[in-house]
Each structure stands twice: as structure tokens, then as C-alpha cells.
Design an enzyme around this catalytic site. Structure first.
Site, PDB file in Angstrom:
ATOM      1  N   LYS A  11       0.821  -1.213   0.000  1.00 49.63           N
ATOM      2  CA  LYS A  11       0.000   0.000   0.000  1.00 49.63           C
ATOM      3  C   LYS A  11       0.861   1.271   0.000  1.00 49.63           C
ATOM      4  O   LYS A  11       2.025   1.233   0.414  1.00 49.63           O
ATOM      5  CB  LYS A  11      -0.938  -0.036   1.211  1.00 49.63           C
ATOM      6  CG  LYS A  11      -1.886  -1.239   1.180  1.00 49.63           C
ATOM      7  CD  LYS A  11      -2.902  -1.190   2.315  1.00 49.63           C
ATOM      8  CE  LYS A  11      -3.829  -2.403   2.267  1.00 49.63           C
ATOM      9  NZ  LYS A  11      -4.921  -2.322   3.268  1.00 49.63           N
ATOM     10  N   TYR A  51     -12.173  -1.572  -4.053  1.00 56.27           N
ATOM     11  CA  TYR A  51     -12.724  -1.813  -2.720  1.00 56.27           C
ATOM     12  C   TYR A  51     -14.249  -1.691  -2.685  1.00 56.27           C
ATOM     13  O   TYR A  51     -14.829  -1.474  -1.611  1.00 56.27           O
ATOM     14  CB  TYR A  51     -12.091  -0.862  -1.707  1.00 56.27           C
ATOM     15  CG  TYR A  51     -10.720  -1.330  -1.229  1.00 56.27           C
ATOM     16  CD1 TYR A  51     -10.577  -2.517  -0.510  1.00 56.27           C
ATOM     17  CD2 TYR A  51      -9.575  -0.583  -1.473  1.00 56.27           C
ATOM     18  CE1 TYR A  51      -9.337  -2.957  -0.067  1.00 56.27           C
ATOM     19  CE2 TYR A  51      -8.323  -1.021  -1.031  1.00 56.27           C
ATOM     20  CZ  TYR A  51      -8.222  -2.200  -0.322  1.00 56.27           C
ATOM     21  OH  TYR A  51      -6.997  -2.637   0.126  1.00 56.27           O
ATOM     22  N   ASN A 114      -2.165  -0.638   7.093  1.00 55.20           N
ATOM     23  CA  ASN A 114      -1.663  -1.959   7.501  1.00 55.20           C
ATOM     24  C   ASN A 114      -0.697  -2.583   6.489  1.00 55.20           C
ATOM     25  O   ASN A 114      -0.516  -3.788   6.448  1.00 55.20           O
ATOM     26  CB  ASN A 114      -2.834  -2.890   7.830  1.00 55.20           C
ATOM     27  CG  ASN A 114      -3.774  -3.065   6.654  1.00 55.20           C
ATOM     28  OD1 ASN A 114      -3.501  -2.560   5.573  1.00 55.20           O
ATOM     29  ND2 ASN A 114      -4.856  -3.781   6.853  1.00 55.20           N
ATOM     30  N   HIS A 117      -2.129  -5.606   1.197  1.00 53.17           N
ATOM     31  CA  HIS A 117      -3.405  -6.274   0.923  1.00 53.17           C
ATOM     32  C   HIS A 117      -3.113  -7.710   0.517  1.00 53.17           C
ATOM     33  O   HIS A 117      -2.100  -7.986  -0.124  1.00 53.17           O
ATOM     34  CB  HIS A 117      -4.124  -5.568  -0.234  1.00 53.17           C
ATOM     35  CG  HIS A 117      -5.259  -6.362  -0.815  1.00 53.17           C
ATOM     36  ND1 HIS A 117      -6.524  -6.350  -0.280  1.00 53.17           N
ATOM     37  CD2 HIS A 117      -5.310  -7.219  -1.882  1.00 53.17           C
ATOM     38  CE1 HIS A 117      -7.308  -7.157  -0.987  1.00 53.17           C
ATOM     39  NE2 HIS A 117      -6.592  -7.697  -1.965  1.00 53.17           N
TER      40      HIS A 117
END
Ligand code: ADP
Ligand code: MG
Length: 142
Positions: A11, A51, A114, A117
Site C-alpha cells: 500500500k 474496494y 496496515n 493487501h
């Protein structure tokens, strides 16, 4: 039968922080084979589409902004039982609860940022692979 491909994104947050090399090294060490890869910046519309499954959730708008905030690395990975195996390597969505040694524990900052993905099912792995890569862009033995 379990599928053998999964799709990962490193990301924008992780790219900005210099984690591309360390994350790819761990992907290699875990015996995933990279069969397609590129470095691109998503438009807002592309991030929304990728998404779309989360549309309507309270984090959706922020997620779309965050995912189109800068360049990312997208790679198609091959390994036996790839989806499950890669979800294990990346760990839980929230780095705070991700297991020690997982990519999200090592490189993630928060549940939103985070680091990576990973596809959550064989069906979504195929959908996501087709979203990013044409057949021509994938490595094939010949
Ligand atoms: P995963 O990436 O583990 O499959 P989800 O599909 O549920 O998790 O969510 C997609 C992404 O949306 C997450 O990786 C994370 O970046 C973001 N996200 C998920 N839940 C939250 C939340 N509660 N708050 C902020 N961002 C979230
Ligand atoms: Mg998911």
C-alpha cells in the site's frame, strides 16, 4: 481444490516508508513466485472500484483516499494454497493483533495503514488479478 494464485498490494503508506524491498524479500523467503508485478498510482475511481465490496462501511471513504494517495506495488503471487498461505504471512487486518513476524505486524502502523493487501478467497484473487493484469502481463512457462 484450492487455487494457487493470490494478489497483493504494497500500500502507498508502505511504499512511502521504504518497505517495498523488505516486504518483497519476505514474500520471496516464503516461497511465493511473483508472476506479475507493477508500480502504479490508482485513481480515486480505481480505488473505489477495487474496494467496492466495502462501499457503505464507515472506513470506505478514508480507505479510498489512502489507497490513491501515492504509488503502490501490485503483484500476482503463485504458490500452492496461495490465498490462505499469504493471509497467514500478512497476519490480521489490525497490526496490533497480528501475529509476531507477520508483514502487518512488522510494517503496519494501524488498522487502516496496515502495509499490505492480500486476497481473501480464490474467487476474489481471480477477480483482483483480472482487475490489474492482462494475460500478456503475466509470466507463463512456454
Ligand atoms: P483485509 O485487508 O484484512 O482483508 P478488510 O477487507 O476487512 O481487511 O478491509 C480492507 C482494508 O480496509 C483493510 O486492509 C484496511 O486498510 C481497511 N480497514 C478495514 N477495517 C478498517 C477499520 N475498522 N478502520 C479503518 N480502516 C479499515
Ligand atoms: Mg479484504
Amino acid at each position: 481444490m484450492k487455487g494457487n494464485i493470490t494478489l497483493t498490494l504494497i500500500k502507498p503508506y508502505a511504499v512511502k516508508n521504504g518497505y517495498v524491498g523488505p516486504i518483497l524479500a519476505r514474500i520471496n523467503e516464503a516461497s511465493f513466485r511473483i508472476i506479475a508485478m507493477k508500480y502504479i498510482k490508482l485513481t480515486r475511481c480505481q480505488a473505489e472500484e477495487f474496494y467496492a465490496i466495502h462501499k457503505g462501511k464507515n472506513f470506505y471513504k478514508k480507505l479510498v483516499v489512502f489507497m490513491s494517495d501515492g504509488p503502490l506495488v501490485v503483484a500476482l503471487l503463485e504458490k500452492e494454497n496461495a490465498v490462505e498461505s499469504y493471509r497467514k504471512l500478512i497476519g490480521a487486518t489490525d497490526p496490533k493483533v497480528a501475529a509476531e513476524g507477520t508483514l502487518r505486524k512488522l510494517f503496519g502502523a494501524s488498522v487502516e495503514m496496515n502495509a499490505v493487501h492480500g486476497s481473501d478467497s480464490d474467487e476474489n484473487a481471480i477477480r483482483e488479478a483480472n482487475f490489474f493484469f492482462s494475460e500478456m502481463e503475466r509470466f507463463h512457462e512456454c
